[in-house]
Design a protein around this motif. Sequence first.
Motif, PDB file in Angstrom:
ATOM      1  N   VAL A   1     -17.809  16.851 126.005  1.00  0.00           N
ATOM      2  CA  VAL A   1     -16.687  15.916 126.118  1.00  0.00           C
ATOM      3  C   VAL A   1     -17.227  14.578 126.608  1.00  0.00           C
ATOM      4  O   VAL A   1     -17.784  14.486 127.703  1.00  0.00           O
ATOM      5  CB  VAL A   1     -15.618  16.457 127.084  1.00  0.00           C
ATOM      6  N   LEU A   2     -17.056  13.552 125.792  1.00  0.00           N
ATOM      7  CA  LEU A   2     -17.675  12.257 126.072  1.00  0.00           C
ATOM      8  C   LEU A   2     -16.634  11.249 126.537  1.00  0.00           C
ATOM      9  O   LEU A   2     -15.628  11.002 125.878  1.00  0.00           O
ATOM     10  CB  LEU A   2     -18.407  11.759 124.822  1.00  0.00           C
ATOM     11  N   GLN A   3     -16.915  10.665 127.653  1.00  0.00           N
ATOM     12  CA  GLN A   3     -16.005   9.848 128.434  1.00  0.00           C
ATOM     13  C   GLN A   3     -15.610   8.532 127.775  1.00  0.00           C
ATOM     14  O   GLN A   3     -16.272   8.015 126.883  1.00  0.00           O
ATOM     15  CB  GLN A   3     -16.693   9.507 129.760  1.00  0.00           C
ATOM     16  N   GLU A   4     -14.515   7.962 128.283  1.00  0.00           N
ATOM     17  CA  GLU A   4     -14.181   6.566 128.060  1.00  0.00           C
ATOM     18  C   GLU A   4     -15.065   5.726 129.000  1.00  0.00           C
ATOM     19  O   GLU A   4     -15.968   6.265 129.645  1.00  0.00           O
ATOM     20  CB  GLU A   4     -12.703   6.331 128.393  1.00  0.00           C
ATOM     21  N   ILE A   5     -14.762   4.439 129.129  1.00  0.00           N
ATOM     22  CA  ILE A   5     -15.544   3.606 130.047  1.00  0.00           C
ATOM     23  C   ILE A   5     -15.210   3.899 131.505  1.00  0.00           C
ATOM     24  O   ILE A   5     -15.812   3.309 132.401  1.00  0.00           O
ATOM     25  CB  ILE A   5     -15.348   2.100 129.766  1.00  0.00           C
ATOM     26  N   PHE A   6     -14.307   4.845 131.741  1.00  0.00           N
ATOM     27  CA  PHE A   6     -13.849   5.130 133.102  1.00  0.00           C
ATOM     28  C   PHE A   6     -14.573   6.306 133.752  1.00  0.00           C
ATOM     29  O   PHE A   6     -14.180   6.780 134.804  1.00  0.00           O
ATOM     30  CB  PHE A   6     -12.336   5.356 133.085  1.00  0.00           C
ATOM     31  N   GLY A   7     -15.635   6.751 133.105  1.00  0.00           N
ATOM     32  CA  GLY A   7     -16.460   7.800 133.688  1.00  0.00           C
ATOM     33  C   GLY A   7     -15.858   9.189 133.531  1.00  0.00           C
ATOM     34  O   GLY A   7     -14.864   9.398 132.825  1.00  0.00           O
ATOM     35  N   VAL A   8     -16.492  10.140 134.202  1.00  0.00           N
ATOM     36  CA  VAL A   8     -16.000  11.527 134.169  1.00  0.00           C
ATOM     37  C   VAL A   8     -14.895  11.617 135.224  1.00  0.00           C
ATOM     38  O   VAL A   8     -15.089  12.134 136.332  1.00  0.00           O
ATOM     39  CB  VAL A   8     -17.144  12.526 134.422  1.00  0.00           C
ATOM     40  N   ASN A   9     -13.745  11.089 134.861  1.00  0.00           N
ATOM     41  CA  ASN A   9     -12.636  10.973 135.807  1.00  0.00           C
ATOM     42  C   ASN A   9     -11.688  12.163 135.681  1.00  0.00           C
ATOM     43  O   ASN A   9     -11.995  13.166 135.021  1.00  0.00           O
ATOM     44  CB  ASN A   9     -11.913   9.636 135.618  1.00  0.00           C
ATOM     45  N   THR A  10     -10.529  12.069 136.320  1.00  0.00           N
ATOM     46  CA  THR A  10      -9.602  13.210 136.319  1.00  0.00           C
ATOM     47  C   THR A  10      -9.101  13.522 134.917  1.00  0.00           C
ATOM     48  O   THR A  10      -8.858  14.694 134.593  1.00  0.00           O
ATOM     49  CB  THR A  10      -8.413  12.942 137.254  1.00  0.00           C
ATOM     50  N   HIS A  11      -8.949  12.509 134.085  1.00  0.00           N
ATOM     51  CA  HIS A  11      -8.503  12.755 132.704  1.00  0.00           C
ATOM     52  C   HIS A  11      -9.540  13.554 131.924  1.00  0.00           C
ATOM     53  O   HIS A  11      -9.202  14.532 131.241  1.00  0.00           O
ATOM     54  CB  HIS A  11      -8.230  11.424 132.003  1.00  0.00           C
ATOM     55  N   ILE A  12     -10.796  13.167 132.016  1.00  0.00           N
ATOM     56  CA  ILE A  12     -11.856  13.877 131.295  1.00  0.00           C
ATOM     57  C   ILE A  12     -11.981  15.312 131.811  1.00  0.00           C
ATOM     58  O   ILE A  12     -12.139  16.265 131.027  1.00  0.00           O
ATOM     59  CB  ILE A  12     -13.191  13.122 131.424  1.00  0.00           C
ATOM     60  N   ARG A  13     -11.858  15.490 133.110  1.00  0.00           N
ATOM     61  CA  ARG A  13     -11.933  16.847 133.657  1.00  0.00           C
ATOM     62  C   ARG A  13     -10.740  17.689 133.209  1.00  0.00           C
ATOM     63  O   ARG A  13     -10.878  18.893 132.944  1.00  0.00           O
ATOM     64  CB  ARG A  13     -11.998  16.790 135.181  1.00  0.00           C
ATOM     65  N   ALA A  14      -9.570  17.064 133.090  1.00  0.00           N
ATOM     66  CA  ALA A  14      -8.395  17.788 132.606  1.00  0.00           C
ATOM     67  C   ALA A  14      -8.582  18.224 131.156  1.00  0.00           C
ATOM     68  O   ALA A  14      -8.164  19.325 130.765  1.00  0.00           O
ATOM     69  CB  ALA A  14      -7.154  16.920 132.745  1.00  0.00           C
ATOM     70  N   LEU A  15      -9.223  17.379 130.350  1.00  0.00           N
ATOM     71  CA  LEU A  15      -9.508  17.759 128.970  1.00  0.00           C
ATOM     72  C   LEU A  15     -10.485  18.937 128.924  1.00  0.00           C
ATOM     73  O   LEU A  15     -10.344  19.846 128.094  1.00  0.00           O
ATOM     74  CB  LEU A  15     -10.091  16.564 128.217  1.00  0.00           C
ATOM     75  N   CYS A  16     -11.470  18.931 129.819  1.00  0.00           N
ATOM     76  CA  CYS A  16     -12.389  20.069 129.905  1.00  0.00           C
ATOM     77  C   CYS A  16     -11.626  21.350 130.237  1.00  0.00           C
ATOM     78  O   CYS A  16     -11.922  22.420 129.679  1.00  0.00           O
ATOM     79  CB  CYS A  16     -13.465  19.797 130.955  1.00  0.00           C
ATOM     80  N   GLN A  17     -10.664  21.230 131.123  1.00  0.00           N
ATOM     81  CA  GLN A  17      -9.874  22.397 131.496  1.00  0.00           C
ATOM     82  C   GLN A  17      -9.059  22.917 130.312  1.00  0.00           C
ATOM     83  O   GLN A  17      -8.943  24.129 130.097  1.00  0.00           O
ATOM     84  CB  GLN A  17      -8.957  22.056 132.669  1.00  0.00           C
ATOM     85  N   ARG A  18      -8.492  21.999 129.527  1.00  0.00           N
ATOM     86  CA  ARG A  18      -7.739  22.405 128.340  1.00  0.00           C
ATOM     87  C   ARG A  18      -8.648  23.125 127.344  1.00  0.00           C
ATOM     88  O   ARG A  18      -8.262  24.134 126.747  1.00  0.00           O
ATOM     89  CB  ARG A  18      -7.108  21.188 127.667  1.00  0.00           C
ATOM     90  N   LEU A  19      -9.836  22.618 127.162  1.00  0.00           N
ATOM     91  CA  LEU A  19     -10.774  23.259 126.243  1.00  0.00           C
ATOM     92  C   LEU A  19     -11.192  24.628 126.765  1.00  0.00           C
ATOM     93  O   LEU A  19     -11.312  25.591 125.988  1.00  0.00           O
ATOM     94  CB  LEU A  19     -11.996  22.365 126.041  1.00  0.00           C
ATOM     95  N   ALA A  20     -11.405  24.733 128.067  1.00  0.00           N
ATOM     96  CA  ALA A  20     -11.764  26.023 128.654  1.00  0.00           C
ATOM     97  C   ALA A  20     -10.654  27.040 128.452  1.00  0.00           C
ATOM     98  O   ALA A  20     -10.910  28.219 128.170  1.00  0.00           O
ATOM     99  CB  ALA A  20     -12.074  25.853 130.140  1.00  0.00           C
ATOM    100  N   ALA A  21      -9.405  26.587 128.580  1.00  0.00           N
ATOM    101  CA  ALA A  21      -8.269  27.488 128.359  1.00  0.00           C
ATOM    102  C   ALA A  21      -8.195  27.940 126.904  1.00  0.00           C
ATOM    103  O   ALA A  21      -7.684  29.028 126.614  1.00  0.00           O
ATOM    104  CB  ALA A  21      -6.974  26.792 128.766  1.00  0.00           C
ATOM    105  N   ALA A  22      -8.713  27.116 125.999  1.00  0.00           N
ATOM    106  CA  ALA A  22      -8.728  27.467 124.577  1.00  0.00           C
ATOM    107  C   ALA A  22      -9.947  28.302 124.196  1.00  0.00           C
ATOM    108  O   ALA A  22     -10.102  28.670 123.027  1.00  0.00           O
ATOM    109  CB  ALA A  22      -8.697  26.191 123.737  1.00  0.00           C
ATOM    110  N   GLY A  23     -10.826  28.579 125.165  1.00  0.00           N
ATOM    111  CA  GLY A  23     -11.954  29.460 124.911  1.00  0.00           C
ATOM    112  C   GLY A  23     -13.281  28.777 124.678  1.00  0.00           C
ATOM    113  O   GLY A  23     -14.222  29.402 124.155  1.00  0.00           O
ATOM    114  N   TYR A  24     -13.404  27.511 125.082  1.00  0.00           N
ATOM    115  CA  TYR A  24     -14.651  26.778 124.886  1.00  0.00           C
ATOM    116  C   TYR A  24     -15.275  26.406 126.235  1.00  0.00           C
ATOM    117  O   TYR A  24     -14.569  25.950 127.138  1.00  0.00           O
ATOM    118  CB  TYR A  24     -14.408  25.497 124.085  1.00  0.00           C
TER     119      TYR A  24
END
Length: 223
Positions: A32-55
Amino acid sequence: MSQFIHVTAPDGHVLQCWHQRAETAPRGAVVVLQEIFGVNTHIRALCQRLAAAGYDAYAPALFDRLQRGFACGYGAEEVSVALKFLPQLDWDAMVRDTLATAAVARQPGGPVAAMGFCLGASVAYLAAQRADALSAVVGYYGGHIAQHLDSPPRCPTILHYGESDHTIPMQNVERIRAARPECEVHVYAAGHGFNCDERAAFEPASAALAWQRSMQWLDTHLR
């Protein structure tokens, strides 16, 4: 389970990477590749969504070469700070860091995709042009892609854009369609950053449809 791990790039640079383990037996991994705002809460939330989907999800800190640990939100002052990084960007280095992360993500043996947002979408596309490390790319509002249409990505690529994006003219999106017909391109009734529910530009209907298409893309190509 989620935590920061360390990834070593080919030139010896060590970067932080947020790792979120899949909640079930992993179907593959997504960088998961960030916006210019770094590995922020939004990027971590996307990681969580992907983890819930099995990735398994891996979010490398692409700005660690500039300021280690940088992450911010979307307030006006924070945006001003993040924009100051743009003149310093080393695209080749970000691609190297992405491919190094993909190599770590592939160690369990499954396929790896890249999913990028804004800056990260362009990095994902460039990485797919330069190496065979990725099985799929998903890109949201990647503005730098239109300047790199000389060769195709080496894996199936889906791109999402907002028709009222103030940073990416629609003629650039049409250039991508014309030059790279092997890429699947979708345009939504939305602006820049429409997928992020922490931004004023969040557009729920477009975000939901784009996410559905993205998950179908991963399901099809990470096998």
